[in-house]
Scaffold this active site. Sequence first.
Site, PDB file in Angstrom:
ATOM      1  N   ASN A 101       0.824  -1.120   0.466  1.00 16.44           N
ATOM      2  CA  ASN A 101       0.214  -0.237  -0.284  1.00 16.44           C
ATOM      3  C   ASN A 101       1.035   1.617   0.032  1.00 16.44           C
ATOM      4  O   ASN A 101       1.860   1.457   1.211  1.00 16.44           O
ATOM      5  CB  ASN A 101      -0.902  -0.101   1.310  1.00 16.44           C
ATOM      6  N   GLU A 102       0.672   2.287  -0.883  1.00 16.98           N
ATOM      7  CA  GLU A 102       1.267   3.466  -1.390  1.00 16.98           C
ATOM      8  C   GLU A 102       2.615   3.136  -0.741  1.00 16.98           C
ATOM      9  O   GLU A 102       3.437   4.240   0.458  1.00 16.98           O
ATOM     10  CB  GLU A 102       0.538   4.367  -0.860  1.00 16.98           C
TER      11      GLU A 102
ATOM     12  N   GLU B 214      -8.439   4.752  -4.575  1.00 13.45           N
ATOM     13  CA  GLU B 214      -8.918   5.954  -3.526  1.00 13.45           C
ATOM     14  C   GLU B 214      -8.893   6.772  -3.518  1.00 13.45           C
ATOM     15  O   GLU B 214      -8.747   8.218  -4.561  1.00 13.45           O
ATOM     16  CB  GLU B 214      -7.720   5.658  -2.677  1.00 13.45           C
TER      17      GLU B 214
HETATM   18  C1  GLA Z   1      -3.884   6.689   1.823  1.00 12.05           C
HETATM   19  C2  GLA Z   1      -3.948   5.005   2.378  1.00 12.05           C
HETATM   20  C3  GLA Z   1      -5.431   4.291   3.023  1.00 12.05           C
HETATM   21  C4  GLA Z   1      -5.511   5.949   4.039  1.00 12.05           C
HETATM   22  C5  GLA Z   1      -5.899   6.892   3.701  1.00 12.05           C
HETATM   23  C6  GLA Z   1      -6.462   7.995   4.203  1.00 12.05           C
HETATM   24  O1  GLA Z   1      -4.531   6.522   0.718  1.00 12.05           O
HETATM   25  O2  GLA Z   1      -4.093   4.108   1.450  1.00 12.05           O
HETATM   26  O3  GLA Z   1      -4.663   3.966   3.474  1.00 12.05           O
HETATM   27  O4  GLA Z   1      -4.911   5.678   5.157  1.00 12.05           O
HETATM   28  O5  GLA Z   1      -4.588   7.584   2.653  1.00 12.05           O
HETATM   29  O6  GLA Z   1      -6.483   9.444   3.223  1.00 12.05           O
END
Ligand code: GLA
Length: 673
Positions: free
Chosen positions: A149-150, A303
Amino acid sequence: MINDKLPYIYYGGDYNPDQWPEEVWQEDMRMFKLAGINIVTLPVFSWAKLQPSEDSYDFEWLDKIIDTVAKEGIFLCLATSTAAQPAWMSRLYPEVLPVDVDGRKRTHGSRVNFCPNSSVYRMFSKRLATRLAERYGNHPSLLIWHIGNEYGPHCYCDTCASAFRTWLQNKYGSLEVVNRVWNMSFWSHTVYEWEEIVLPTNLNGNNKCFQGIALDYKRFMSDSILACYQGEYDTIKAITPNIKITTNIWGLFNGLDLKKWADRMDVVSWDSYPQMNEPMSNVAMRHDYMRGLKDGQPFMLMEQTPSQQNWQPYNSLKRPGVMRLWSYQAIAHGADTVMFFQLRRSVGACEKYHGALIAHAGHEHTRVFKECTQLGQELHALEDTLLDSVTESKVALLFDIDTWNAVEMTSGPNVDLDYLKQAQKYYKAFYDLNVSIDVISPLSDFSKYELVIAPVMYMMKPGVSERLKSFVKQGGTFVTSFFSGIVNENDLVTLGGYPGELRDLLGIWVEEIDALQPEMTNTIIMHSPFGKLRGEYECGLLCDLLHLEGAEALGVYGRDFYAGMPAVTLNKFGLGEAFYVATDPDPKFLEEFSQTLCERLNLRPAHQAPYGVEIKSRHKEGRTYTFVLNHNAYETVILLNEGTYKDLLSHRVYEHALVLEPHGVAILEDLDL
Ligand code: GLA
Ligand code: ZN
């Protein structure tokens, strides 16, 4: 195609059932169905629950929730859960924990808080991904894999230092080359052993003294982190060759070589979190950048928040209609999914005030839920109409992460020089005209465009100037600005006069670069009207002092000791034209400059719209779908070009004009085509 197994725009998002007792799950399912959710992303942050200890796994709860979701006909974006390692791992293998740029060893906690070169992290993350792929790879509801994730943070530990030296050996072969490309004779930095290469941390005072080292370290970090992703990718691919794999990009940021990353993804996905008052052109540019990463293929909006964030200083609500508007904006720019973070608001920790489909109130009688439900119904009704449609642009904006890093790390000439902002300014000028733009890397093929814009093209990578020259020679139009063509990819200056490799293309020689104090300005005075450009404009930041070497001056500086020297030039080169804007002009200049270029090249928007209305088309199978997005908080009239148009959302047919409510949207299909 992203959506081959479920031919609808995916609609759903991050779901964290592991934070909730099972009774809540049934209620979630009821509400997901009401809202038209067709996909959930899980388990993004559940490593500690999936693997309570080094040698025990627990998938039962995940089996159960996957069954629960699947029974409702909801599909899965299955995450590998490897973005936050369990505490036992950090405790038993402290080398997993990273060291930051100030040399501080981090403690366990937060997320994406691991050393990307840790073999322990890589081994355990790959193992978990393998287990998940083996267990759920054949699940009929599985649509796509979501790794980590990110990804992003960099590490400066000893493991990374030694991996960096190996990476350098592979890249450069010998220390002699390293010393040369980093210009190590400066400040007595010549190294004689590989071990003498130290990381660009702040421990020796300034991590940016040697841009060559710092740039390579960033590239190395991007590769190291990519290796973590790749480890998981390869194992999953071997088990489920037919399921697509992605990881969600954090946004347009310079910590990773996103172009290289995108090459390793089956589908680009990214997370869009605009600030409330951010210009819409910035958001549009980010979408275009993400689309450009895979040469125009549709991407996933992985997202966005249904209402507000928690991590901005001021987390304003999205006003009524804005979530819907921004969702369609993403689709207009090439998204084939609309997904949220998050589906249910957590009860504790730092995201408890982050917006969600289901609020703390726990029921569906909220504004946000109702808006999400309306959108869900609309997206469902669109079926596969828009899926896999493409955008067409005659204009490309070149944007490069390495150039961004190099400009950011350079010492001088002006601390206020911001590469991204410069790109955003030029992008906005064309965005405001509703002319479709692609945002692409200078390494991409730009021969199909008519106009290529590259503001602050500071770094010239091998082969790019040759390709630009042949583009212009064959009739293309090229625009660049001050501080361009200065260095090679190691940030070594191209000697012989600026703008280096671009000098003959632009027909100029830049002798000096003046940095203006924040309160200082200069002016650009146009010699004679050039299209819409006429009279005088303000400029600032940097002013190149240049001489003509074949180009003509369209405008000159109005003040200071270089008054009368060229400030805007045009060089005819082969069949095409190359423009140089030698300073940072005011928005009015860019507005009129972009209008002039569009007129010269006959580039027109699909319809004439007033300010604040965005128009963007997608095309598929001979049909054109034109999104009309009213970013204004008031009703707006759009004059339509001749033709008959059907709005896919309201099903109404329009001719001549369309009136959109505040934050309203229409998707017009041209019935005459
Ligand atoms: C990121 C993360 C998520 C969440 C969002 C909140 O995009 O991937 O897990 O923390 O931010 O804005
Ligand atoms: Zn490390």
